[in-house]
Design a protein around this motif. Structure first.
Motif, PDB file in Angstrom:
ATOM      1  N   ASP A 257       0.822  -1.223   0.000  1.00 22.42           N
ATOM      2  CA  ASP A 257       0.000   0.000   0.000  1.00 22.42           C
ATOM      3  C   ASP A 257       0.852   1.268   0.000  1.00 22.42           C
ATOM      4  OD1 ASP A 257       0.950  -0.413   2.583  1.00 22.42           O
ATOM      5  OD2 ASP A 257      -0.877   0.314   3.563  1.00 22.42           O
ATOM      6  N   ARG A 258       2.183   1.135   0.120  1.00 20.02           N
ATOM      7  CA  ARG A 258       3.041   2.313   0.169  1.00 20.02           C
ATOM      8  C   ARG A 258       4.173   2.298  -0.852  1.00 20.02           C
ATOM      9  NH1 ARG A 258       4.357   2.774   6.521  1.00 20.02           N
ATOM     10  NH2 ARG A 258       3.938   0.526   6.491  1.00 20.02           N
ATOM     11  N   VAL A 259       4.428   1.135  -1.436  1.00 24.35           N
ATOM     12  CA  VAL A 259       5.519   0.980  -2.395  1.00 24.35           C
ATOM     13  C   VAL A 259       4.955   0.258  -3.620  1.00 24.35           C
ATOM     14  CG1 VAL A 259       7.781  -0.056  -2.821  1.00 24.35           C
ATOM     15  CG2 VAL A 259       7.221   0.810  -0.534  1.00 24.35           C
ATOM     16  N   HIS A 260       5.282   0.744  -4.811  1.00 23.40           N
ATOM     17  CA  HIS A 260       4.831   0.062  -6.025  1.00 23.40           C
ATOM     18  C   HIS A 260       5.738  -1.141  -6.261  1.00 23.40           C
ATOM     19  CE1 HIS A 260       2.852  -0.446  -9.869  1.00 23.40           C
ATOM     20  NE2 HIS A 260       4.051  -0.694 -10.394  1.00 23.40           N
ATOM     21  N   LEU A 261       5.176  -2.327  -6.169  1.00 24.06           N
ATOM     22  CA  LEU A 261       5.936  -3.564  -6.293  1.00 24.06           C
ATOM     23  C   LEU A 261       5.978  -4.012  -7.745  1.00 24.06           C
ATOM     24  CD1 LEU A 261       4.473  -5.503  -3.212  1.00 24.06           C
ATOM     25  CD2 LEU A 261       6.445  -3.952  -3.282  1.00 24.06           C
ATOM     26  N   VAL A 262       7.173  -4.389  -8.200  1.00 22.18           N
ATOM     27  CA  VAL A 262       7.363  -4.777  -9.596  1.00 22.18           C
ATOM     28  C   VAL A 262       7.958  -6.178  -9.662  1.00 22.18           C
ATOM     29  CG1 VAL A 262       8.371  -4.168 -11.821  1.00 22.18           C
ATOM     30  CG2 VAL A 262       7.761  -2.359 -10.194  1.00 22.18           C
ATOM     31  N   PRO A 263       7.116  -7.220  -9.805  1.00 20.07           N
ATOM     32  CA  PRO A 263       7.654  -8.543 -10.133  1.00 20.07           C
ATOM     33  C   PRO A 263       8.311  -8.483 -11.512  1.00 20.07           C
ATOM     34  CG  PRO A 263       5.346  -8.685  -9.454  1.00 20.07           C
ATOM     35  CD  PRO A 263       5.658  -7.236  -9.693  1.00 20.07           C
ATOM     36  N   ALA A 264       9.455  -9.101 -11.659  1.00 19.24           N
ATOM     37  CA  ALA A 264      10.231  -8.930 -12.883  1.00 19.24           C
ATOM     38  C   ALA A 264       9.486  -9.352 -14.135  1.00 19.24           C
ATOM     39  CB  ALA A 264      11.541  -9.705 -12.767  1.00 19.24           C
ATOM     40  N   HIS A 265       8.570 -10.319 -14.034  1.00 19.49           N
ATOM     41  CA  HIS A 265       8.003 -10.901 -15.247  1.00 19.49           C
ATOM     42  C   HIS A 265       6.549 -10.535 -15.507  1.00 19.49           C
ATOM     43  CE1 HIS A 265      11.693 -12.979 -15.862  1.00 19.49           C
ATOM     44  NE2 HIS A 265      11.600 -13.660 -14.734  1.00 19.49           N
ATOM     45  N   ASP A 266       6.023  -9.521 -14.840  1.00 19.27           N
ATOM     46  CA  ASP A 266       4.650  -9.105 -15.092  1.00 19.27           C
ATOM     47  C   ASP A 266       4.668  -7.712 -15.711  1.00 19.27           C
ATOM     48  OD1 ASP A 266       1.927  -8.352 -15.032  1.00 19.27           O
ATOM     49  OD2 ASP A 266       1.570  -9.696 -13.340  1.00 19.27           O
ATOM     50  N   GLN A 267       4.388  -7.635 -17.006  1.00 25.76           N
ATOM     51  CA  GLN A 267       4.483  -6.344 -17.695  1.00 25.76           C
ATOM     52  C   GLN A 267       3.508  -5.329 -17.135  1.00 25.76           C
ATOM     53  OE1 GLN A 267       6.927  -5.536 -19.907  1.00 25.76           O
ATOM     54  NE2 GLN A 267       6.121  -3.455 -19.689  1.00 25.76           N
ATOM     55  N   ARG A 268       2.387  -5.801 -16.562  1.00 21.29           N
ATOM     56  CA  ARG A 268       1.426  -4.869 -15.967  1.00 21.29           C
ATOM     57  C   ARG A 268       2.062  -4.033 -14.868  1.00 21.29           C
ATOM     58  NH1 ARG A 268      -2.922  -9.219 -14.159  1.00 21.29           N
ATOM     59  NH2 ARG A 268      -0.917 -10.154 -13.523  1.00 21.29           N
ATOM     60  N   ALA A 269       3.022  -4.614 -14.152  1.00 24.24           N
ATOM     61  CA  ALA A 269       3.650  -3.903 -13.037  1.00 24.24           C
ATOM     62  C   ALA A 269       4.523  -2.747 -13.511  1.00 24.24           C
ATOM     63  CB  ALA A 269       4.479  -4.877 -12.206  1.00 24.24           C
ATOM     64  N   TYR A 270       4.953  -2.787 -14.778  1.00 25.22           N
ATOM     65  CA  TYR A 270       5.806  -1.721 -15.320  1.00 25.22           C
ATOM     66  C   TYR A 270       4.996  -0.548 -15.870  1.00 25.22           C
ATOM     67  CZ  TYR A 270       9.612  -5.153 -15.141  1.00 25.22           C
ATOM     68  OH  TYR A 270      10.547  -6.071 -14.732  1.00 25.22           O
ATOM     69  N   ASP A 271       3.678  -0.675 -15.916  1.00 25.60           N
ATOM     70  CA  ASP A 271       2.853   0.347 -16.573  1.00 25.60           C
ATOM     71  C   ASP A 271       3.090   1.770 -16.049  1.00 25.60           C
ATOM     72  OD1 ASP A 271       1.773  -1.485 -18.278  1.00 25.60           O
ATOM     73  OD2 ASP A 271      -0.132  -1.701 -17.220  1.00 25.60           O
TER      74      ASP A 271
END
Length: 285
Positions: A257-271
């Motif tokens: 809820d405070r940090v944008h988490l980016v799993p390496a292999h989910d392109q949605r997380a890079y949006d």
């Protein structure tokens, strides 16, 4: 489906004072196909996922870093060195080096590539990047001993290797840290489990927005939103210490809820992260 037990994160986030010009850009280099049923518990077999292979450029006035390297110029050959069960259908795009060149980026500003871990789809792009390779203690040795993934050894033979120490205090629920610039803008923490030297990279940009590049703690965002680890058989095949992955996945979920988490292999997380272009690069102070 059993959900991970995630204790609340106590207290405020660690302080960070990123200078003007601290920014992140995504450099997508391709993808490979797999099934959601193999990515997280409760996933469906008919749900086909394109796993991202994306590098991230972190700009900082004291020197820039890439987080992972994505697919390289020799990615097709790299795939052929893998065991048959790991040769998923791939789509190859422009390499990180090609995207940096196209944007007019001066490679002299790049301090190196920080690897979240040493698996082939995170290191392949080092074949066209003549910059230092940053690894956590023990990860280089693990990679060079690996029998089913020789790509790290193939692409880093002529590179300078920099092994950093976790010489800083506990950070965001993790036991130790390495603050790259000393201002909290880029902080590496140990997350052994997927591999012995896996790390999470916390980045705070000039706007104050925080990101955590969590490597392969989970492959898809559902690992976070559903609090779901990988299926048992996949954990046994993919993770050197599944209990460590479980522990650290819970740690990052507590920050969601405070940090944008980016799993390496989910392109949605890079949006939320802009792509690297000449215009975007010029707009950074």
């Amino acid at each position: 489906m059993t959900r991970l037990d995630v204790p609340a994160f106590p207290g405020p986030l660690p302080p960070a004072t990123p200078p003007a010009g601290t920014a992140v850009f995504q450099l997508p280099t391709g993808s490979y196909a797999t099934r959601a049923a193999l990515a997280f518990r409760g996933g469906r077999w008919r749900d086909r996922r394109d796993f991202a292979a994306t590098a991230v450029l972190v700009r900082h006035p004291a020197g820039d870093l890439l987080i992972d390297a994505g697919f390289g110029a020799g990615a097709a050959q790299h795939v052929r060195t893998l065991p048959g069960y790991r040769r998923s259908p791939h789509r190859l795009g422009a390499t990180a080096r090609q995207q940096l060149d196209a944007a007019g980026y001066d490679l002299r500003g790049l301090l190196g590539v920080v690897l979240t871990h040493s698996h082939w789809d995170h290191v392949s792009g080092l074949d066209s990047l003549d910059v230092p390779v940053w690894t956590a203690p023990g990860e280089r040795q693990h990679a060079e001993r690996a029998r089913d993934d020789r790509v790290f050894s193939l692409v880093t033979g002529g590179h300078e290797h920099r092994e950093y120490a976790f010489d800083g205090p506990a950070h965001a629920g993790f036991d130790a840290s390495h603050d790259v610039h000393g201002d909290g803008s880029v902080v590496l923490v140990p997350a052994a489990g997927h591999t012995p030297g896996s790390v999470v990279v916390f980045v705070t940009v000039a706007s104050g927005r925080r990101f955590a590049f969590i490597g392969d703690l989970t492959w898809q965002l559902e690992g976070i939103t559903r609090r779901a680890e990988r299926p048992a058989l996949v954990r046994a095949l993919a993770d050197s210490e599944p209990s460590g992955v479980r522990r650290d996945l819970a740690r990052v979920i507590a920050l969601a809820d405070r940090v944008h988490l980016v799993p390496a292999h989910d392109q949605r997380a890079y949006d939320p992260i802009p792509r690297l272009t000449a215009g975007a690069l010029a707009a950074v102070p």
